[in-house]
Design a protein around this motif. Structure first.
Motif, short mmCIF file in Angstrom:
data_model
loop_
_atom_site.label_atom_id
_atom_site.label_comp_id
_atom_site.label_asym_id
_atom_site.label_seq_id
_atom_site.Cartn_x
_atom_site.Cartn_y
_atom_site.Cartn_z
N PHE A 30 2.35 -31.50 -86.63
CA PHE A 30 1.12 -32.20 -86.75
C PHE A 30 0.47 -30.96 -87.94
CE2 PHE A 30 -3.42 -31.90 -87.37
CZ PHE A 30 -3.84 -33.69 -87.63
N GLU A 31 0.61 -29.58 -87.61
CA GLU A 31 -0.39 -28.59 -88.66
C GLU A 31 0.88 -28.59 -89.80
OE1 GLU A 31 -2.71 -26.88 -88.31
OE2 GLU A 31 -3.21 -27.74 -86.51
N GLN A 32 2.53 -28.56 -89.80
CA GLN A 32 2.83 -28.56 -91.12
C GLN A 32 2.17 -30.42 -91.85
OE1 GLN A 32 4.47 -26.97 -92.55
NE2 GLN A 32 3.96 -25.54 -90.20
N LEU A 33 2.53 -31.02 -91.17
CA LEU A 33 1.87 -32.67 -91.57
C LEU A 33 0.44 -32.17 -92.53
CD1 LEU A 33 2.08 -35.49 -92.28
CD2 LEU A 33 1.42 -35.92 -90.16
N LYS A 34 -0.31 -31.47 -91.69
CA LYS A 34 -2.00 -31.56 -92.61
C LYS A 34 -1.65 -30.75 -93.89
CE LYS A 34 -6.34 -29.31 -90.76
NZ LYS A 34 -6.58 -29.17 -90.08
N LYS A 35 -0.65 -29.55 -93.42
CA LYS A 35 -0.86 -29.09 -95.21
C LYS A 35 -0.08 -29.04 -95.63
CE LYS A 35 1.59 -24.54 -96.45
NZ LYS A 35 2.70 -23.54 -95.73
N ARG A 36 0.36 -30.10 -95.46
CA ARG A 36 1.16 -31.00 -97.32
C ARG A 36 0.50 -31.64 -97.24
NH1 ARG A 36 6.81 -30.92 -97.83
NH2 ARG A 36 8.01 -29.88 -96.61
N ILE A 37 -0.35 -32.75 -96.45
CA ILE A 37 -1.54 -33.63 -97.36
C ILE A 37 -2.82 -33.02 -97.75
CG2 ILE A 37 -3.46 -35.50 -96.39
CD1 ILE A 37 -1.47 -35.68 -93.77
N PHE A 84 -2.46 -30.60 -99.56
CA PHE A 84 -1.88 -28.77 -100.15
C PHE A 84 -2.81 -28.72 -101.47
CE2 PHE A 84 -0.98 -33.15 -102.95
CZ PHE A 84 -1.42 -32.74 -104.16
N TRP A 85 -3.79 -29.34 -101.79
CA TRP A 85 -4.54 -28.94 -102.71
C TRP A 85 -6.24 -28.14 -101.93
CZ3 TRP A 85 -9.73 -30.81 -101.09
CH2 TRP A 85 -9.35 -31.58 -100.72
N THR A 86 -5.79 -27.59 -101.26
CA THR A 86 -7.19 -26.99 -99.81
C THR A 86 -6.52 -25.36 -100.21
OG1 THR A 86 -6.57 -27.10 -98.21
CG2 THR A 86 -7.73 -28.58 -99.40
N ASN A 87 -6.76 -24.69 -99.73
CA ASN A 87 -6.74 -23.26 -99.95
C ASN A 87 -6.32 -23.36 -97.92
OD1 ASN A 87 -7.15 -22.42 -101.86
ND2 ASN A 87 -8.96 -22.16 -101.05
N LEU A 88 -5.77 -24.16 -97.59
CA LEU A 88 -5.23 -24.67 -95.98
C LEU A 88 -3.91 -23.50 -95.51
CD1 LEU A 88 -5.38 -25.36 -93.30
CD2 LEU A 88 -4.14 -27.30 -93.95
N LYS A 89 -4.68 -22.97 -94.78
CA LYS A 89 -3.25 -21.83 -94.21
C LYS A 89 -3.26 -22.15 -91.92
CE LYS A 89 -3.01 -17.94 -96.94
NZ LYS A 89 -2.37 -18.72 -98.10
N THR A 90 -1.93 -22.11 -92.08
CA THR A 90 -1.31 -22.36 -91.07
C THR A 90 -1.11 -21.45 -90.38
OG1 THR A 90 0.55 -23.37 -91.33
CG2 THR A 90 -0.78 -25.00 -91.64
N ASP A 91 -0.82 -21.57 -88.59
CA ASP A 91 -0.11 -20.01 -88.02
C ASP A 91 0.96 -20.19 -88.14
OD1 ASP A 91 -2.60 -20.13 -87.22
OD2 ASP A 91 -2.15 -21.03 -84.99
N SER A 92 1.88 -20.96 -89.03
CA SER A 92 3.37 -20.44 -89.21
C SER A 92 3.57 -20.08 -90.94
CB SER A 92 3.90 -22.01 -89.21
OG SER A 92 3.50 -23.27 -90.22
N ASP A 93 2.70 -19.58 -91.48
CA ASP A 93 2.33 -19.26 -92.81
C ASP A 93 1.94 -17.95 -92.39
OD1 ASP A 93 1.16 -21.73 -93.72
OD2 ASP A 93 -0.31 -21.80 -93.82
#
Length: 256
Positions: free
Chosen positions: A238-245, A247-256
């Motif tokens: 879900f976090e990967q999907l969220k990151k893709r959607i 993409f235009w923000t500065n969102l970073k996930t734990d996998s970054d």
């Protein structure tokens, strides 16, 4: 694999230390009761002996969780956007939303059992009920925080109907919608496990409850590990999907 190990080497060490400590306290020091806390050799042996049963439980659980979660996403987003865009409706009905949304789904178990025809439909309803509110409220909040100037600019450009909705409203509100969807996914697993432990004949939660009744704690702990792994994988996806959607923000996930 090397990148994963390099990024999470401290996490891996903590897990390895916990396993070693468990083994020492159960097999060497006898600090823990080996019946309730079996050694990890017995626990991992369960995955070999009952792998098919665990897989069947996963399939059974997903038959409850997936339709309930999908329904909560669809209705939560559409309902939340509708409330967010309609001031009159929101002012009239929001007191009821504030009254109903904090209620735990467990309060509705007697009615779900009495009114719905099967355990499956009752479980789907309870999971939906628990996962709907965070998405719905997140969508409302996402719409309300959109700056008025962006809405005015969209209207000046002649955007309306589906173009206005899907090119302005949904993208702008998506961070809050997806935040609510992530919370709902966690709640969905919680309610699913709770429901299966008290009324199911199969499933991931049922696996734990069944072997707990027979005091087979190697199976109980293996079921807990299996449940945790499934939930972790679902949340990471879900976090990967969220990151893709987003993409235009500065969102970073734990996998970054």
């Amino acid at each position: 694999m090397f990148k994963f190990a390099k990024q999470y080497w401290i996490t891996i060490l903590i897990g390895a230390a916990a396993i070693i400590g468990w083994q020492l306290m159960t097999t060497k020091a006898n600090f823990l009761n080996p019946v309730i806390f079996p050694d990890f050799g017995e626990i991992f042996g369960v995955f070999t002996r009952s792998g098919e049963e665990l897989l069947q439980g996963f399939v059974s659980s997903m038959k409850l969780l997936v339709p309930a979660y999908v329904a909560s996403v669809v209705l939560g987003i559409s309902g939340g956007i509708f409330f967010g865009l309609n001031n009159t409706v929101r002012k009239i009905l929001m007191p009821y939303v504030h009254m109903l949304s904090p209620l735990p789904p467990t309060l509705f178990i007697p009615y779900a059992i009495a009114l719905l025809p099967s355990f499956q439909s009752a479980s789907i309803f309870l999971i939906f009920l628990g996962s709907f509110w965070p998405i719905f409220l997140g969508a409302i909040q996402g719409v309300l925080i959109i700056e008025k100037q962006y809405l005015d600019n969209a209207k000046t450009l002649g955007l309306k109907g589906y173009d206005f909705l899907f090119k302005v409203i949904v993208p702008a509100a998506s961070p809050y919608i997806l935040s609510g969807a992530g919370t709902s996914l966690t709640l969905s697993f919680f309610i699913l496990t709770m429901a299966e432990m008290f009324g199911a004949e199969s499933g991931m939660g049922y696996f734990i409850q069944y072997y707990s009744d027979f005091a087979q704690y190697d199976y109980v702990i293996a079921g807990m590990i299996y449940n945790s792994a499934v939930i972790l994988i679902a949340l990471l996806l879900f976090e990967q999907l969220k990151k893709r959607i987003l993409f235009w923000t500065n969102l970073k996930t734990d996998s970054d």
